[in-house]
Design a protein around this motif. Sequence first.
Motif, PDB file in Angstrom:
ATOM      1  N   VAL A 108       0.850  -1.188   0.000  1.00  0.00           N
ATOM      2  CA  VAL A 108       0.000   0.000   0.000  1.00  0.00           C
ATOM      3  C   VAL A 108       0.885   1.237   0.000  1.00  0.00           C
ATOM      4  CG1 VAL A 108      -1.885  -1.119   1.247  1.00  0.00           C
ATOM      5  CG2 VAL A 108      -0.106   0.107   2.534  1.00  0.00           C
ATOM      6  N   HIS A 109       0.270   2.338  -0.331  1.00  0.00           N
ATOM      7  CA  HIS A 109       0.900   3.635  -0.109  1.00  0.00           C
ATOM      8  C   HIS A 109       0.170   4.255   1.076  1.00  0.00           C
ATOM      9  CE1 HIS A 109       3.322   7.101  -1.169  1.00  0.00           C
ATOM     10  NE2 HIS A 109       2.282   7.827  -0.836  1.00  0.00           N
ATOM     11  N   LEU A 110       0.880   4.428   2.180  1.00  0.00           N
ATOM     12  CA  LEU A 110       0.316   4.964   3.411  1.00  0.00           C
ATOM     13  C   LEU A 110       0.585   6.457   3.490  1.00  0.00           C
ATOM     14  CD1 LEU A 110      -0.907   4.689   6.291  1.00  0.00           C
ATOM     15  CD2 LEU A 110       1.416   4.153   7.084  1.00  0.00           C
ATOM     16  N   MET A 111      -0.450   7.223   3.794  1.00  0.00           N
ATOM     17  CA  MET A 111      -0.322   8.672   3.933  1.00  0.00           C
ATOM     18  C   MET A 111      -0.961   9.121   5.238  1.00  0.00           C
ATOM     19  SD  MET A 111      -1.348   9.707   0.020  1.00  0.00           S
ATOM     20  CE  MET A 111      -2.616   8.434  -0.027  1.00  0.00           C
ATOM     21  N   LEU A 112      -0.419  10.183   5.821  1.00  0.00           N
ATOM     22  CA  LEU A 112      -0.965  10.791   7.029  1.00  0.00           C
ATOM     23  C   LEU A 112      -1.062  12.300   6.827  1.00  0.00           C
ATOM     24  CD1 LEU A 112       1.182   9.024   9.805  1.00  0.00           C
ATOM     25  CD2 LEU A 112      -1.143   8.409   9.098  1.00  0.00           C
ATOM     26  N   VAL A 113      -2.242  12.858   7.053  1.00  0.00           N
ATOM     27  CA  VAL A 113      -2.387  14.301   7.157  1.00  0.00           C
ATOM     28  C   VAL A 113      -2.346  14.640   8.641  1.00  0.00           C
ATOM     29  CG1 VAL A 113      -3.911  16.275   6.813  1.00  0.00           C
ATOM     30  CG2 VAL A 113      -3.688  14.562   5.030  1.00  0.00           C
ATOM     31  N   CYS A 114      -1.429  15.514   9.017  1.00  0.00           N
ATOM     32  CA  CYS A 114      -1.218  15.889  10.419  1.00  0.00           C
ATOM     33  C   CYS A 114      -1.812  17.280  10.627  1.00  0.00           C
ATOM     34  CB  CYS A 114       0.272  15.869  10.728  1.00  0.00           C
ATOM     35  SG  CYS A 114       0.686  16.185  12.445  1.00  0.00           S
ATOM     36  N   TRP A 115      -2.731  17.429  11.595  1.00  0.00           N
ATOM     37  CA  TRP A 115      -3.441  18.695  11.737  1.00  0.00           C
ATOM     38  C   TRP A 115      -3.804  18.965  13.190  1.00  0.00           C
ATOM     39  CZ3 TRP A 115      -8.927  18.157  12.720  1.00  0.00           C
ATOM     40  CH2 TRP A 115      -9.405  16.849  12.602  1.00  0.00           C
ATOM     41  N   ASP A 116      -4.330  20.165  13.421  1.00  0.00           N
ATOM     42  CA  ASP A 116      -4.686  20.625  14.760  1.00  0.00           C
ATOM     43  C   ASP A 116      -6.206  20.678  14.878  1.00  0.00           C
ATOM     44  OD1 ASP A 116      -4.832  21.879  17.257  1.00  0.00           O
ATOM     45  OD2 ASP A 116      -4.629  23.875  16.375  1.00  0.00           O
ATOM     46  N   ARG A 117      -6.754  19.930  15.815  1.00  0.00           N
ATOM     47  CA  ARG A 117      -8.209  19.894  15.975  1.00  0.00           C
ATOM     48  C   ARG A 117      -8.779  21.258  16.368  1.00  0.00           C
ATOM     49  NH1 ARG A 117     -10.795  14.940  16.187  1.00  0.00           N
ATOM     50  NH2 ARG A 117      -9.471  13.096  16.345  1.00  0.00           N
ATOM     51  N   GLU A 118      -8.042  22.047  17.141  1.00  0.00           N
ATOM     52  CA  GLU A 118      -8.577  23.313  17.639  1.00  0.00           C
ATOM     53  C   GLU A 118      -8.742  24.353  16.542  1.00  0.00           C
ATOM     54  OE1 GLU A 118      -6.686  24.939  21.039  1.00  0.00           O
ATOM     55  OE2 GLU A 118      -6.726  23.061  22.183  1.00  0.00           O
ATOM     56  N   THR A 119      -7.774  24.433  15.658  1.00  0.00           N
ATOM     57  CA  THR A 119      -7.802  25.460  14.614  1.00  0.00           C
ATOM     58  C   THR A 119      -8.117  24.895  13.235  1.00  0.00           C
ATOM     59  OG1 THR A 119      -5.433  25.232  14.182  1.00  0.00           O
ATOM     60  CG2 THR A 119      -6.093  26.815  15.876  1.00  0.00           C
ATOM     61  N   GLY A 120      -7.959  23.582  13.062  1.00  0.00           N
ATOM     62  CA  GLY A 120      -8.158  22.959  11.764  1.00  0.00           C
ATOM     63  C   GLY A 120      -6.988  23.105  10.824  1.00  0.00           C
TER      64      GLY A 120
ATOM     65  N   VAL B  46      -3.523  22.483   8.985  1.00  0.00           N
ATOM     66  CA  VAL B  46      -2.642  21.356   8.705  1.00  0.00           C
ATOM     67  C   VAL B  46      -1.217  21.761   9.062  1.00  0.00           C
ATOM     68  CG1 VAL B  46      -1.699  19.867   6.899  1.00  0.00           C
ATOM     69  CG2 VAL B  46      -4.141  20.415   6.921  1.00  0.00           C
ATOM     70  N   LEU B  47      -0.529  20.895   9.775  1.00  0.00           N
ATOM     71  CA  LEU B  47       0.809  21.220  10.266  1.00  0.00           C
ATOM     72  C   LEU B  47       1.851  20.969   9.185  1.00  0.00           C
ATOM     73  CD1 LEU B  47       0.348  19.729  13.838  1.00  0.00           C
ATOM     74  CD2 LEU B  47       0.085  22.092  13.090  1.00  0.00           C
ATOM     75  N   PRO B  48       2.960  21.694   9.236  1.00  0.00           N
ATOM     76  CA  PRO B  48       3.950  21.622   8.143  1.00  0.00           C
ATOM     77  C   PRO B  48       4.748  20.327   8.151  1.00  0.00           C
ATOM     78  CG  PRO B  48       4.734  23.069   9.867  1.00  0.00           C
ATOM     79  CD  PRO B  48       3.327  22.687  10.241  1.00  0.00           C
ATOM     80  N   GLY B  49       5.674  20.222   7.202  1.00  0.00           N
ATOM     81  CA  GLY B  49       6.343  18.950   6.958  1.00  0.00           C
ATOM     82  C   GLY B  49       7.650  18.738   7.678  1.00  0.00           C
ATOM     83  N   ASP B  50       7.895  19.432   8.796  1.00  0.00           N
ATOM     84  CA  ASP B  50       9.180  19.249   9.459  1.00  0.00           C
ATOM     85  C   ASP B  50       9.084  18.482  10.768  1.00  0.00           C
ATOM     86  OD1 ASP B  50       7.836  21.275  10.660  1.00  0.00           O
ATOM     87  OD2 ASP B  50       9.472  22.726  10.594  1.00  0.00           O
ATOM     88  N   ALA B  51       7.918  17.945  11.114  1.00  0.00           N
ATOM     89  CA  ALA B  51       7.783  17.031  12.259  1.00  0.00           C
ATOM     90  C   ALA B  51       7.442  15.651  11.693  1.00  0.00           C
ATOM     91  CB  ALA B  51       6.707  17.505  13.223  1.00  0.00           C
TER      92      ALA B  51
END
Length: 401
Positions: free
Chosen positions: A115-127, A129-134
């Motif tokens: 499979v190709h696994l992907m994750l969108v990383c985001w903040d529930r409080e503000t909505g 999407v967090l950047p790509g350095d974590a």
Amino acid sequence: MHRRTFLRRATVLPATLAVAGCAAPGTGTDGSDGSTDGDGNGDEFRDGAGTAPIPRIEDPPEAVYLPGHRKSMRVLEPVAAGEYALTPMLTYPHPFWTVTGTDRHRVEPTAGRGVHLMLVCWDRETGIVLPGDAEPRVTIMRRGERIASRQLWPMLSQEMGVHFGDNLTLPADDTYAVSVDLPPLPTRRTGSLADRFTEGGTATFEFTYDRAFREDVVEGIDLLERERWGDRGALEPMTHGGDGSANAALPYSALPPAADVPGTRLVAPDAEAGANAGSLPSSGDATVVVTLLEADSRLADGEGRYLLVSPRTPYNRVPLVNTSLRAAVRRNGTGVGDGSLELTATLDAAVGLHYGRSVANIGPGDSVTLTIASPPQAARHQGYETAFFDMEPLELVVPPA
């Protein structure tokens, strides 16, 4: 073109583990554009041989362009990882491009199940999407046995925006458990995000890999009209899961429109006389919004006015993550201040990801040279892999007060 006709004629791509990331199918080794005769009929992926028919684009422009298809994927329920929220997605493995400096390298998936696994990383409080350095690390388990453990790559996609991903090989049809470890967010944060994401987080979720999954992701491929393949443009963001349900909502990393970015807009020199009025600077097909905020802005540090630089994709306003920029100020042809200044990647809930710093002694009539020291260091999906490389410096002017 009918679907069965396409499946008979398209090249089929091996679908499993590659080194990392995702990006673009390009021209085949025979120079074909993906529409030459072939034996692929789509059954190879369904039966577990790990192939999925997708079109290849011959001689794409060195800019953002329309790929030949929309991906089909399965969007899982969001999970919490400390202060982070994660939305997992699964699709068929496919080729990708890694980026190191100004070099890009295409990596082909190898044959087999996966499979190709992907994750969108985001903040529930503000909505936001967090950047790509974590970069998250994922560990895949099957019946108590570790199958793989690796750090996912930051990626740019027209449909998913900024996310993390990788191709993963799987030994058999089964249910797999995934654990995710996220580090603290190293990006400078301002406003409501200033004191958040100082600690990492962990999360777990499961997915089932079987014939039904393979049928879904192949049958769900949506072909664009052949005449549009390679045209300038971008696919629309995918903002919901494949089933369209609200609980499968997929956050998207669109930046605010230029009109909503605060501050005094810097312009190209010829725009002062009205030429190109309202147009935005562009470099390497990236659109760049540049503004100057007052010294009392919450983004500034009190040492001067805040220079805000927001490079984004030209259609969906996706932030160009992991980019290195510098700025130099000149007045009447003479350098002002400390010469070329490095801009700091900054995440703000209202402005989004941008690059900036406080600059002392800058005012109307001063010119600002923006230099892109390195383009976005992120893997690319198809349609982005040729853009954002040849990025020339931008010459801008602070307009009259």
